[in-house]
Write a protein that holds these residues in place. Structure first.
Motif, PDB file in Angstrom:
ATOM      1  N   ARG A  83       0.833  -1.202   0.000  1.00 40.76           N
ATOM      2  CA  ARG A  83       0.000   0.000   0.000  1.00 40.76           C
ATOM      3  C   ARG A  83       0.870   1.256   0.000  1.00 40.76           C
ATOM      4  N   CYS A  84       0.333   2.323  -0.562  1.00 40.09           N
ATOM      5  CA  CYS A  84       1.072   3.572  -0.617  1.00 40.09           C
ATOM      6  C   CYS A  84       0.101   4.742  -0.640  1.00 40.09           C
ATOM      7  N   THR A 104      11.044  -1.419   3.114  1.00 41.43           N
ATOM      8  CA  THR A 104      10.494  -0.779   1.927  1.00 41.43           C
ATOM      9  C   THR A 104       8.992  -1.036   1.866  1.00 41.43           C
ATOM     10  N   GLY A 105       8.388  -0.650   0.737  1.00 43.14           N
ATOM     11  CA  GLY A 105       6.986  -0.907   0.495  1.00 43.14           C
ATOM     12  C   GLY A 105       6.765  -1.086  -0.997  1.00 43.14           C
ATOM     13  N   VAL A 149       2.910   3.758   5.948  1.00 43.80           N
ATOM     14  CA  VAL A 149       1.446   3.695   5.990  1.00 43.80           C
ATOM     15  C   VAL A 149       0.974   2.480   6.777  1.00 43.80           C
ATOM     16  N   ARG A 150       1.876   1.553   7.073  1.00 37.95           N
ATOM     17  CA  ARG A 150       1.453   0.348   7.795  1.00 37.95           C
ATOM     18  C   ARG A 150       1.388   0.631   9.290  1.00 37.95           C
ATOM     19  N   HIS A 158       5.549  -1.591  -6.463  1.00 38.26           N
ATOM     20  CA  HIS A 158       4.910  -1.482  -5.156  1.00 38.26           C
ATOM     21  C   HIS A 158       4.598  -2.848  -4.568  1.00 38.26           C
ATOM     22  N   MET A 159       4.562  -3.883  -5.418  1.00 33.31           N
ATOM     23  CA  MET A 159       4.352  -5.245  -4.947  1.00 33.31           C
ATOM     24  C   MET A 159       5.675  -5.908  -4.565  1.00 33.31           C
ATOM     25  N   ILE A 160       6.727  -5.623  -5.326  1.00 36.39           N
ATOM     26  CA  ILE A 160       8.016  -6.298  -5.129  1.00 36.39           C
ATOM     27  C   ILE A 160       8.807  -5.674  -3.996  1.00 36.39           C
TER      28      ILE A 160
END
Length: 339
Positions: A32-33, A78-79, A84-85, A335-337
């Motif tokens: 998430r971002c 990273t994200g 945001v987590r 954003h997934m990796i």
């Protein structure tokens, strides 16, 4: 080897089939971002992992202690955007207290830093990477989908005053988007203690041929920057990443070049990635993933999990081939990796 109850006796350190020692784990906390950068989410997708799909903090801690027991010395969070987590500021001191882990750092877009400086610093993090691809408001909104450049610039200044060092600013240079700003960005290093790092655009999750036209080679970036003055090489440190380090004569800060496409550093790559949904990815630019979440949630031992780390590392290729005419596009989005 035993580490705080983690029994991985008899398991070797992480050394791949090309005799590279893997000592650096990039760990994605979330996909998430709060921004929507077009190179990270090329289709501006809204698909996100369910909360049940991502690794819990206890699972992340367990895997990190195993990785450290296998020789990992450096972890980067990273994200997505890690801040945001929920709960990240409470997780950071758990990580930094792991014996044998020498460096924990974080890559962030800077939007939420202002509200988290004190807890991040108190948790033991001293090194920050802040993404900033442009100094212009209209371009920032075009690239990220949001109009919050002032907040990011403020976070950079506050980070400097708070004592984070080194403070790295990452600029992904994109042809005909922001490449005309490299001199202006580099000039920030003249009187500020910033490490300005220029990163070649990488074709991840999009048409490879189309994306290659957006890549500006490091050689061209450097040629433009050298109009500001002579660049002298800076000696590398043990915990350095892949950037080639330089500085202008008399400058307070530094310049870094990361040429993942034109001047890749595959032969010296020492990193392994853990995605937010529990996949070990031995190469960012190859479609190779090894599931570690599934076996962990099925109840395997630490020794077996260590074996999965070794299996992933043995699949690490000598180099990516994205500049080859026959190369296969990289699946997934940044954003997934975890970038």
């Amino acid at each position: 080897m035993t580490l705080k109850g983690r029994d991985i006796t008899g398991v070797e350190n992480l050394i791949d089939s090309f005799n590279r020692t893997i000592s650096y784990l990039r760990m994605s906390l979330t996909d998430r971002c709060n921004l929507n950068c077009f190179y990270c989410r090329p289709d501006r997708c809204s698909n996100i992992l369910s909360r049940e799909s991502i690794l819990t903090y206890d699972e992340l801690y367990r895997l990190t202690t195993i990785a450290v027991g296998l020789g990992v010395k450096k972890v980067r969070l990273t994200g997505g955007e890690p801040l945001v987590r929920p709960g990240i500021v409470d997780f950071i001191p758990r990580l930094t207290s792991i014996p044998g882990l020498e460096d924990v750092s974080i890559t962030t877009n800077g939007v939420l830093l202002r509200d988290n400086f004190e807890k991040i610093f108190a948790g033991g993090i001293r090194r920050l990477n802040i993404s900033l691809d442009t100094l212009r408001r209209d371009r920032f909104k075009r690239i990220t989908g949001n109009d919050c450049i002032d907040r990011v610039r403020e976070s950079i200044e506050l980070s400097e005053n708070f004592g984070f060092k080194p403070l790295k600013i990452n600029m992904v240079v994109i042809n005909r988007v922001n490449d005309d700003e490299v001199e202006e960005m580099a000039s920030l290093s003249l009187d500020k203690p910033y490490f300005i790092r220029f990163i070649e655009y990488m074709p991840v999750g999009i048409n490879r041929r189309e994306s290659l036209s957006k890549t500006v080679p490091i050689s061209r970036i450097r040629k433009r920057i050298e109009k500001l003055g002579r660049l002298s090489p800076v000696q590398r440190q043990i915990c350095d990443g892949p950037a080639q380090r330089f500085k202008f004569d008399g400058a307070v800060g530094e310049i870094g070049f990361i040429g993942s496409m034109s001047n890749h550093f595959c032969a010296e790559c020492n990193r392994l990635r853990l995605t937010a949904d529990g996949k070990l990815r031995p190469c960012l630019l190859k479609n190779i993933e090894v599931d570690v979440k599934g076996p962990m949630r099925r109840g395997v031992s630490d020794h077996e999990l260590a074996g999965i780390f070794l299996k992933a590392v043995q699949q690490k290729p000598f180099q990516h081939l994205l500049t080859s005419p026959d190369a296969i596009s990289v699946q997934g989005h940044m954003h997934m990796i975890g970038g």
